[in-house]
Scaffold this motif. Structure first.
Motif, PDB file in Angstrom:
ATOM      1  N   PRO A  69       0.798  -1.238   0.000  1.00  0.00           N
ATOM      2  CA  PRO A  69       0.000   0.000   0.000  1.00  0.00           C
ATOM      3  C   PRO A  69       0.827   1.283   0.000  1.00  0.00           C
ATOM      4  O   PRO A  69       0.256   2.370  -0.061  1.00  0.00           O
ATOM      5  N   ALA A  70       2.149   1.173   0.069  1.00  0.00           N
ATOM      6  CA  ALA A  70       2.979   2.377   0.187  1.00  0.00           C
ATOM      7  C   ALA A  70       2.745   3.369  -0.949  1.00  0.00           C
ATOM      8  O   ALA A  70       2.699   4.591  -0.727  1.00  0.00           O
ATOM      9  N   ASP A  71       2.560   2.845  -2.165  1.00  0.00           N
ATOM     10  CA  ASP A  71       2.399   3.713  -3.341  1.00  0.00           C
ATOM     11  C   ASP A  71       0.963   3.721  -3.861  1.00  0.00           C
ATOM     12  O   ASP A  71       0.732   3.855  -5.064  1.00  0.00           O
ATOM     13  N   ARG A  72       0.000   3.564  -2.969  1.00  0.00           N
ATOM     14  CA  ARG A  72      -1.404   3.401  -3.376  1.00  0.00           C
ATOM     15  C   ARG A  72      -1.891   4.527  -4.295  1.00  0.00           C
ATOM     16  O   ARG A  72      -2.496   4.273  -5.341  1.00  0.00           O
ATOM     17  N   ILE A  73      -1.646   5.782  -3.938  1.00  0.00           N
ATOM     18  CA  ILE A  73      -2.144   6.911  -4.732  1.00  0.00           C
ATOM     19  C   ILE A  73      -1.487   6.931  -6.111  1.00  0.00           C
ATOM     20  O   ILE A  73      -2.158   7.131  -7.131  1.00  0.00           O
ATOM     21  N   SER A  74      -0.188   6.692  -6.166  1.00  0.00           N
ATOM     22  CA  SER A  74       0.522   6.666  -7.449  1.00  0.00           C
ATOM     23  C   SER A  74      -0.007   5.542  -8.343  1.00  0.00           C
ATOM     24  O   SER A  74      -0.137   5.711  -9.559  1.00  0.00           O
ATOM     25  N   ILE A  75      -0.316   4.397  -7.725  1.00  0.00           N
ATOM     26  CA  ILE A  75      -0.856   3.266  -8.482  1.00  0.00           C
ATOM     27  C   ILE A  75      -2.203   3.622  -9.096  1.00  0.00           C
ATOM     28  O   ILE A  75      -2.452   3.388 -10.281  1.00  0.00           O
ATOM     29  N   LEU A  76      -3.077   4.217  -8.284  1.00  0.00           N
ATOM     30  CA  LEU A  76      -4.430   4.522  -8.755  1.00  0.00           C
ATOM     31  C   LEU A  76      -4.422   5.533  -9.901  1.00  0.00           C
ATOM     32  O   LEU A  76      -5.310   5.506 -10.755  1.00  0.00           O
ATOM     33  N   LYS A  77      -3.436   6.400  -9.929  1.00  0.00           N
ATOM     34  CA  LYS A  77      -3.351   7.392 -11.005  1.00  0.00           C
ATOM     35  C   LYS A  77      -3.031   6.747 -12.352  1.00  0.00           C
ATOM     36  O   LYS A  77      -3.239   7.363 -13.399  1.00  0.00           O
ATOM     37  N   GLU A  78      -2.546   5.506 -12.328  1.00  0.00           N
ATOM     38  CA  GLU A  78      -2.168   4.825 -13.566  1.00  0.00           C
ATOM     39  C   GLU A  78      -3.233   3.850 -14.058  1.00  0.00           C
ATOM     40  O   GLU A  78      -3.046   3.202 -15.080  1.00  0.00           O
ATOM     41  N   ILE A  79      -4.343   3.725 -13.318  1.00  0.00           N
ATOM     42  CA  ILE A  79      -5.342   2.707 -13.646  1.00  0.00           C
ATOM     43  C   ILE A  79      -6.680   3.336 -14.013  1.00  0.00           C
ATOM     44  O   ILE A  79      -7.187   4.208 -13.312  1.00  0.00           O
ATOM     45  N   GLY A  80      -7.242   2.862 -15.121  1.00  0.00           N
ATOM     46  CA  GLY A  80      -8.628   3.146 -15.457  1.00  0.00           C
ATOM     47  C   GLY A  80      -9.427   1.889 -15.183  1.00  0.00           C
ATOM     48  O   GLY A  80      -8.969   0.778 -15.490  1.00  0.00           O
ATOM     49  N   SER A  81     -10.609   2.024 -14.590  1.00  0.00           N
ATOM     50  CA  SER A  81     -11.338   0.814 -14.193  1.00  0.00           C
ATOM     51  C   SER A  81     -12.812   0.856 -14.555  1.00  0.00           C
ATOM     52  O   SER A  81     -13.422   1.919 -14.668  1.00  0.00           O
ATOM     53  N   PHE A  82     -13.333  -0.344 -14.753  1.00  0.00           N
ATOM     54  CA  PHE A  82     -14.753  -0.574 -15.047  1.00  0.00           C
ATOM     55  C   PHE A  82     -15.137  -1.758 -14.164  1.00  0.00           C
ATOM     56  O   PHE A  82     -14.814  -2.901 -14.482  1.00  0.00           O
ATOM     57  N   ILE A  83     -15.742  -1.467 -13.004  1.00  0.00           N
ATOM     58  CA  ILE A  83     -16.088  -2.517 -12.044  1.00  0.00           C
ATOM     59  C   ILE A  83     -17.603  -2.593 -11.910  1.00  0.00           C
ATOM     60  O   ILE A  83     -18.253  -1.609 -11.545  1.00  0.00           O
ATOM     61  N   GLU A  84     -18.151  -3.772 -12.227  1.00  0.00           N
ATOM     62  CA  GLU A  84     -19.597  -4.011 -12.183  1.00  0.00           C
ATOM     63  C   GLU A  84     -20.295  -3.035 -13.139  1.00  0.00           C
ATOM     64  O   GLU A  84     -19.672  -2.378 -13.939  1.00  0.00           O
ATOM     65  N   ALA A  85     -21.611  -2.934 -13.063  1.00  0.00           N
ATOM     66  CA  ALA A  85     -22.364  -2.102 -14.008  1.00  0.00           C
ATOM     67  C   ALA A  85     -22.081  -0.626 -13.748  1.00  0.00           C
ATOM     68  O   ALA A  85     -22.211  -0.169 -12.607  1.00  0.00           O
ATOM     69  N   PRO A  86     -21.679   0.130 -14.776  1.00  0.00           N
ATOM     70  CA  PRO A  86     -21.409   1.559 -14.562  1.00  0.00           C
ATOM     71  C   PRO A  86     -22.697   2.322 -14.256  1.00  0.00           C
ATOM     72  O   PRO A  86     -23.764   1.994 -14.769  1.00  0.00           O
ATOM     73  N   SER A  87     -22.604   3.319 -13.399  1.00  0.00           N
ATOM     74  CA  SER A  87     -23.776   4.144 -13.073  1.00  0.00           C
ATOM     75  C   SER A  87     -23.517   5.576 -13.521  1.00  0.00           C
ATOM     76  O   SER A  87     -22.388   6.070 -13.431  1.00  0.00           O
TER      77      SER A  87
END
Length: 254
Positions: A69-87
């Motif tokens: 979890p040390a680099d959690r924010i940096s990781i999230l900035k590199e990921i686009g996600s589609f989880i379950e039905a989009p709202s």
């Protein structure tokens, strides 16, 4: 091997239930990795851990040389996600819905138009989201994931609920993404027949355990070595899962 995403003994337990059990994934940079398993196998839970939406009980993962979890924010900035039905906000247009996400991510206004163009929704950008078909809503969800062209995409069953035409449309779009802008895609499904048309590598999950990981050719070889027929990979997938289920029942009786 140039892996952009790896997990090591990733585990998630809820009281007496283990949803994900010591899963170690190896996802190559620039590839499409098909994450397969029956409903309830633990695919979505694994993806939610990678996105920081739920904390692992045990294990760790690295994404683009960044440690969670040390680099959690940096990781999230590199990921686009589609989880379950989009709202979406039904009374806003597709373009307006994407603009909300853009502002949260602090991206350029041009990124909205770029995302609409990537998913083929430019001409429908000013239509209210409530008037979108299911296939268009799925594409709008993908557009949200594609905002800013992140190097990594995590897509949880993006063809769920679509008719054959919609499945074909989304499948072709996902297949084109790595070559369009050199991204890596982790996509889940419970249908090998769908994934084998787009994936470079696959991982098969059942009851939280990783039963197989490798290329499509590796799966064919595995099938032959295990006494399965390699003519129909969907049957191979089902046979691998059924074999695991049978062994689980046998162990439970001991």
């Amino acid at each position: 091997m140039d892996y952009i995403m790896t997990t090591e003994q990733l585990t998630k337990k809820y009281k007496n239930f283990t949803s994900v059990n010591n899963v170690s994934l190896h996802i190559r940079k620039g590839s499409i990795y098909g994450f397969l398993g029956p409903n309830g196998a633990g695919k979505s839970t694994t993806m939610k851990m990678l996105l920081g939406l739920t904390a692992p009980t045990k294990g760790n993962f690295t994404i683009d040389n960044k440690q969670f979890p040390a680099d959690r924010i940096s990781i999230l900035k590199e990921i686009g996600s589609f989880i379950e039905a989009p709202s979406f906000y039904a009374n806003l247009t597709g373009r307006e819905n994407l603009d909300i996400i853009r502002r949260i991510l602090d991206l350029s206004k041009t990124d909205v138009e770029d995302a609409l163009d990537l998913v083929g929704l430019t001409e429908f950008g000013d239509r209210l989201a409530k008037k979108y078909s299911l296939g268009m809503k799925q594409r709008l969800g993908l557009a949200g994931a594609l905002l800013g062209r992140p190097p990594i995409l995590i897509l949880d069953e993006p063809t769920n609920g679509l008719d054959p035409s919609g499945i074909h449309e989304i499948r072709n779009l996902v297949k084109s993404l790595p070559s369009l802008y050199n991204c890596t895609v982790l996509i889940s499904s419970h249908m090998l027949s769908e994934i084998e048309l787009i994936a470079d590598d696959i991982g098969i999950l059942n009851h939280g355990r990783l039963l197989f990981e490798g290329s499509m050719n590796d799966l064919r070889q595995y099938a032959l070595q295990s006494g399965f027929t390699a003519d129909n990979l969907e049957d191979v997938f089902l046979s691998i899962v059924e074999k695991d289920n049978t062994e689980r029942k046998r162990r439970a009786r001991l």
